[in-house]
Scaffold this motif. Sequence first.
Motif, PDB file in Angstrom:
ATOM      1  N   UNK A  95     -70.417  37.101   8.391  1.00  0.00           N
ATOM      2  CA  UNK A  95     -71.471  36.488   7.862  1.00  0.00           C
ATOM      3  C   UNK A  95     -70.823  35.047   7.232  1.00  0.00           C
ATOM      4  N   UNK A  96     -71.459  34.105   7.245  1.00  0.00           N
ATOM      5  CA  UNK A  96     -70.937  33.087   6.860  1.00  0.00           C
ATOM      6  C   UNK A  96     -71.947  31.971   6.136  1.00  0.00           C
ATOM      7  N   UNK A  97     -71.302  31.151   5.329  1.00  0.00           N
ATOM      8  CA  UNK A  97     -72.145  30.233   4.316  1.00  0.00           C
ATOM      9  C   UNK A  97     -71.353  28.900   4.196  1.00  0.00           C
ATOM     10  N   UNK A  98     -72.344  27.738   4.319  1.00  0.00           N
ATOM     11  CA  UNK A  98     -71.972  26.402   4.003  1.00  0.00           C
ATOM     12  C   UNK A  98     -72.277  25.919   2.833  1.00  0.00           C
ATOM     13  N   UNK A  99     -71.277  25.410   1.850  1.00  0.00           N
ATOM     14  CA  UNK A  99     -71.633  24.853   0.652  1.00  0.00           C
ATOM     15  C   UNK A  99     -71.249  23.321   0.900  1.00  0.00           C
ATOM     16  N   UNK A 100     -72.023  22.633   0.079  1.00  0.00           N
ATOM     17  CA  UNK A 100     -71.850  21.170   0.060  1.00  0.00           C
ATOM     18  C   UNK A 100     -71.448  20.547  -1.145  1.00  0.00           C
ATOM     19  N   UNK A 101     -70.483  19.703  -1.227  1.00  0.00           N
ATOM     20  CA  UNK A 101     -70.135  19.160  -2.197  1.00  0.00           C
ATOM     21  C   UNK A 101     -71.019  17.915  -2.576  1.00  0.00           C
ATOM     22  N   UNK A 102     -72.076  18.094  -3.438  1.00  0.00           N
ATOM     23  CA  UNK A 102     -73.069  17.015  -3.631  1.00  0.00           C
ATOM     24  C   UNK A 102     -72.553  16.066  -4.541  1.00  0.00           C
ATOM     25  N   UNK A 103     -73.441  14.782  -4.554  1.00  0.00           N
ATOM     26  CA  UNK A 103     -73.280  13.564  -5.644  1.00  0.00           C
ATOM     27  C   UNK A 103     -72.136  12.655  -5.253  1.00  0.00           C
ATOM     28  N   UNK A 104     -71.888  11.887  -6.251  1.00  0.00           N
ATOM     29  CA  UNK A 104     -71.172  10.587  -6.077  1.00  0.00           C
ATOM     30  C   UNK A 104     -69.695  11.202  -5.769  1.00  0.00           C
ATOM     31  N   UNK A 151     -58.033   9.182  -6.362  1.00  0.00           N
ATOM     32  CA  UNK A 151     -57.754  10.668  -6.360  1.00  0.00           C
ATOM     33  C   UNK A 151     -58.528  11.603  -5.879  1.00  0.00           C
ATOM     34  N   UNK A 152     -58.897  11.096  -4.641  1.00  0.00           N
ATOM     35  CA  UNK A 152     -60.145  12.000  -3.717  1.00  0.00           C
ATOM     36  C   UNK A 152     -59.351  13.265  -3.403  1.00  0.00           C
ATOM     37  N   UNK A 153     -58.296  13.397  -3.228  1.00  0.00           N
ATOM     38  CA  UNK A 153     -57.808  14.624  -2.491  1.00  0.00           C
ATOM     39  C   UNK A 153     -57.957  15.867  -3.855  1.00  0.00           C
ATOM     40  N   UNK A 154     -57.422  15.376  -4.784  1.00  0.00           N
ATOM     41  CA  UNK A 154     -57.566  16.139  -6.138  1.00  0.00           C
ATOM     42  C   UNK A 154     -58.906  16.428  -6.463  1.00  0.00           C
ATOM     43  N   UNK A 155     -59.889  15.817  -6.417  1.00  0.00           N
ATOM     44  CA  UNK A 155     -61.124  15.729  -6.874  1.00  0.00           C
ATOM     45  C   UNK A 155     -61.696  16.761  -5.633  1.00  0.00           C
ATOM     46  N   UNK A 156     -61.646  16.664  -4.540  1.00  0.00           N
ATOM     47  CA  UNK A 156     -62.077  17.459  -3.399  1.00  0.00           C
ATOM     48  C   UNK A 156     -61.700  19.026  -3.546  1.00  0.00           C
ATOM     49  N   UNK A 157     -60.241  19.125  -3.924  1.00  0.00           N
ATOM     50  CA  UNK A 157     -59.881  20.375  -4.058  1.00  0.00           C
ATOM     51  C   UNK A 157     -60.503  21.058  -5.424  1.00  0.00           C
ATOM     52  N   UNK A 158     -60.674  20.206  -6.217  1.00  0.00           N
ATOM     53  CA  UNK A 158     -61.249  20.946  -7.680  1.00  0.00           C
ATOM     54  C   UNK A 158     -62.433  21.228  -7.507  1.00  0.00           C
ATOM     55  N   UNK A 159     -63.360  20.292  -6.568  1.00  0.00           N
ATOM     56  CA  UNK A 159     -64.799  20.690  -6.289  1.00  0.00           C
ATOM     57  C   UNK A 159     -64.897  22.191  -5.350  1.00  0.00           C
ATOM     58  N   UNK A 160     -64.065  22.042  -4.335  1.00  0.00           N
ATOM     59  CA  UNK A 160     -63.964  22.970  -3.530  1.00  0.00           C
ATOM     60  C   UNK A 160     -63.824  24.198  -4.271  1.00  0.00           C
TER      61      UNK A 160
END
Length: 228
Positions: A78-87, A92-101
């Motif tokens: 089974x698989x699900x996709x989650x989207x990082x929404x918003x601005x 610091x995009x890599x840190x922000x992406x890691x925290x959001x993930x």
Amino acid sequence: MADNTPLPVLPLAGPRHILLAVSGGSDSTALLLLAAWQRQTLANPPQITAVTVDHRLRSGSTAEARAVETMCAALGIRHMILAWEGDKPTSGIQDAARNARRSLITAAAVRIGADTVFTGHTHDDQLETVAMRQKRGPGPGLAGIAPVSFVFDDAGAGEVVQFRRPMLGASRAVLQGLLRLSGISWVDDPSNDNDAFERVAVRRELAQSDRSRHAELAHACRQAASGR
């Protein structure tokens, strides 16, 4: 980096429901393949679900997440996709992406009742992390990436989710070799070639260093971990 590490045996026995974090890169794709194969050896295998976070930072990311979905369907997972929404932040995009993930995956684990999350961190990631932390000076961080940690679900009811990293002893070269032998492709994130990111710069540095440097980092990691 080290290319003679063994393939990992995943700790599938024990958890009731495992959530695999699968980006579509080589490490997490190997994690997915190993989980699908190794669960077949168990009399009472756990339920396994895979999750892909679509960060929506570049064109093609949604198609890549769908490709993981197709692979999971072929493997019966089974698989699900989650989207990082918003601005998205401009720095610091890599840190922000890691925290959001991490936040999205933790909330998903709670929502579906998964008691454990598996991630695809490898021996290469471990050495890179220790090398990065050495540059910042001595301290407990030299122990590198912990094989097990617990993450608070700050987006929901405040539950705690166990994260396990069962491939820290496996090299990326070995895992990519497995995928090639199996005829399975993976996605190479363009950001992995951007030397502006510290981890990418350290990865290139280690790729050009000899085995003694890798052994030194592994020793430093073991020494720090023993004092945890």
